[in-house]
Motif scaffolding. Structure first.
Motif, short mmCIF file in Angstrom:
data_model
loop_
_atom_site.label_atom_id
_atom_site.label_comp_id
_atom_site.label_asym_id
_atom_site.label_seq_id
_atom_site.Cartn_x
_atom_site.Cartn_y
_atom_site.Cartn_z
N ILE A 157 0.86 -1.31 -0.27
CA ILE A 157 0.30 -0.20 -0.22
C ILE A 157 0.76 1.30 0.03
O ILE A 157 0.84 1.91 -1.08
CB ILE A 157 -1.00 0.00 1.28
N LEU A 158 1.81 1.43 0.89
CA LEU A 158 2.99 2.71 0.68
C LEU A 158 3.52 2.70 -0.22
O LEU A 158 3.57 3.61 -1.08
CB LEU A 158 3.50 2.28 2.32
N GLY A 159 4.26 1.28 -1.22
CA GLY A 159 4.52 1.83 -1.91
C GLY A 159 3.98 2.20 -3.67
O GLY A 159 4.42 3.13 -4.58
N SER A 160 2.88 1.71 -3.33
CA SER A 160 2.11 1.82 -4.42
C SER A 160 1.64 3.11 -4.93
O SER A 160 0.70 3.41 -5.41
CB SER A 160 0.40 0.21 -4.37
N THR A 161 1.31 3.84 -3.30
CA THR A 161 0.50 5.48 -2.89
C THR A 161 1.60 6.40 -2.81
O THR A 161 1.24 7.17 -2.83
CB THR A 161 -0.27 5.60 -2.04
N ALA A 162 3.05 5.32 -3.15
CA ALA A 162 4.29 6.31 -2.88
C ALA A 162 4.59 7.55 -3.92
O ALA A 162 3.92 7.49 -4.96
CB ALA A 162 5.74 6.33 -2.45
N ARG A 164 6.55 8.84 -6.24
CA ARG A 164 7.31 8.38 -7.35
C ARG A 164 6.18 7.49 -7.71
O ARG A 164 7.06 6.10 -8.64
CB ARG A 164 8.83 7.64 -7.35
N ALA A 165 5.44 6.46 -7.39
CA ALA A 165 4.20 4.89 -8.37
C ALA A 165 3.87 5.68 -9.03
O ALA A 165 3.66 7.17 -9.41
CB ALA A 165 3.63 4.86 -6.75
N ALA A 166 3.21 4.98 -9.91
CA ALA A 166 2.22 4.92 -10.98
C ALA A 166 1.14 4.66 -10.23
O ALA A 166 0.40 4.04 -10.41
CB ALA A 166 2.71 4.11 -12.39
N GLY A 167 0.96 6.21 -9.81
CA GLY A 167 -0.38 6.60 -9.45
C GLY A 167 -2.04 5.60 -9.46
O GLY A 167 -3.04 5.54 -9.22
N ALA A 168 -2.51 6.27 -11.37
CA ALA A 168 -3.07 5.63 -12.03
C ALA A 168 -3.28 4.16 -11.62
O ALA A 168 -4.54 2.88 -11.69
CB ALA A 168 -3.11 5.24 -13.46
N PHE A 169 -2.25 2.84 -11.03
CA PHE A 169 -2.77 1.59 -11.24
C PHE A 169 -2.21 1.33 -9.16
O PHE A 169 -2.50 0.21 -9.12
CB PHE A 169 -1.12 0.99 -11.90
N GLY A 170 -2.30 2.25 -8.03
CA GLY A 170 -2.69 2.08 -7.10
C GLY A 170 -3.84 1.53 -6.80
O GLY A 170 -3.01 0.09 -6.11
N GLY A 171 -4.68 1.07 -7.00
CA GLY A 171 -5.42 0.69 -6.79
C GLY A 171 -5.64 -0.67 -6.98
O GLY A 171 -6.28 -1.76 -6.42
N ALA A 232 11.78 2.43 7.34
CA ALA A 232 13.15 2.39 7.30
C ALA A 232 13.92 2.20 6.42
O ALA A 232 14.41 2.36 5.96
CB ALA A 232 13.23 1.56 8.15
N LEU A 233 13.55 1.53 5.41
CA LEU A 233 14.37 0.50 4.41
C LEU A 233 13.90 1.40 2.29
O LEU A 233 14.98 1.32 2.25
CB LEU A 233 14.22 -0.81 4.91
N LEU A 234 12.35 1.21 2.81
CA LEU A 234 12.25 2.16 1.34
C LEU A 234 12.37 3.64 1.22
O LEU A 234 12.06 3.95 -0.07
CB LEU A 234 11.15 0.77 1.27
N SER A 235 11.12 4.22 2.10
CA SER A 235 10.77 5.66 1.83
C SER A 235 11.83 6.72 1.05
O SER A 235 12.78 6.18 1.72
CB SER A 235 10.83 6.00 2.99
N ASP A 236 11.41 7.32 0.36
CA ASP A 236 11.99 8.64 -0.53
C ASP A 236 11.30 9.48 0.43
O ASP A 236 12.25 10.77 -0.40
CB ASP A 236 12.17 8.01 -1.90
N ASP A 237 10.65 9.63 0.71
CA ASP A 237 10.00 10.52 1.66
C ASP A 237 10.85 11.67 2.89
O ASP A 237 11.76 10.98 3.66
CB ASP A 237 9.10 10.46 1.97
#
Length: 237
Positions: A157-162, A164-171, A232-237
């Motif tokens: 969820i966090l990766g799909s809605t980041a 940098r993600a392709a927002g239209a495909f998050g759902g 801790a490991l994946l976020s760029d925020d």
């Protein structure tokens, strides 16, 4: 309409749809004589409710439909902690309303037998461990499964809605992840990863109420763990 009321309404409707669509498919269609949809069909049903709900209602409330997700998003700093109470109440009420509708449908069958319909492992789409686990899995197995599945779900969820993600495909990504979670864990716990979804059906199955604590605790712990790992490991925020 007040913006908070709109968000709570969206969460109520979305969780209602998830519970009715997912649990309804398990109760009504999974083993329907000759043409039952089986484990794969039930897994897809849960995923499809999230996909459809996310695109229809996500723009209003964020499309959580799950108290563990809301808590995980708050830990991940994607949702204000001040909004948790309203979201969780709306989600639980939505799931309970869906379970009530499902009960009315099920009980309308000519040969309906409440004692039979609401007994045994997975009865009325409830979750459980030991004798109430579809595969007879222990408390420890169910605990580990629910924590890990929810943690991975939050990472997705966090990766799909980041940003940098392709927002239209998050759902779509989130819905497919929930489908996979169900494919893995239905035999273990009948799959919760969602305290609201577990609460609604359990209201109609007294034996399931004793296990309900686990399906609040494990998904919440898993959601927090997933958010901490992502940050801790994946976020760029």
């Amino acid at each position: 309409m007040d913006s908070n009321l709109k968000k709570w309404s969206a969460e109520f409707i979305g969780t209602f749809w998830l519970t009715l669509g997912g649990c309804g498919s398990a109760v009504l269609a999974a083993a329907f004589p000759g043409v039952g949809i089986g484990l794969l069909g039930v897994s897809l049903a849960f995923g499809l409710t999230v996909v459809t709900g996310a695109y229809a209602l996500g723009p209003i409330s964020g499309g959580h439909f799950n108290p563990a997700v809301s808590i995980g998003l708050a830990v991940g700093k994607r949702f204000p902690a001040s909004g948790l109470l309203g979201y969780i109440v709306a989600q639980v009420l939505g799931a309970c309303a869906a379970a009530g509708v499902l009960y009315l449908i099920v009980s309308g069958k000519a040969d309906f037998d409440a004692a039979k319909a609401f007994s045994g492992a997975g009865a009325f789409a409830t979750n459980g461990y030991g004798a109430r686990s579809p595969g007879g899995f222990s408390l420890l197995s169910v605990l580990v499964c629910e924590v890990v599945m929810t943690a991975i779900f939050l990472v997705v969820i966090l990766g799909s809605t980041a940003k940098r993600a392709a927002g239209a495909f998050g759902g779509l990504s989130i819905g497919l992840c929930l489908t996979l979670v169900h494919l893995i864990s239905i035999p273990v716990s009948n799959t919760s990863v969602n305290p609201a979804r577990s609460t609604g059906p359990a209201l109609f199955v007294p034996a399931a109420m004793g296990d309900l604590w686990l399906f609040w605790a494990a998904p919440i712990v898993g959601a927090i763990l997933g958010a901490v790992i992502y940050n801790a490991l994946l976020s760029d925020d």
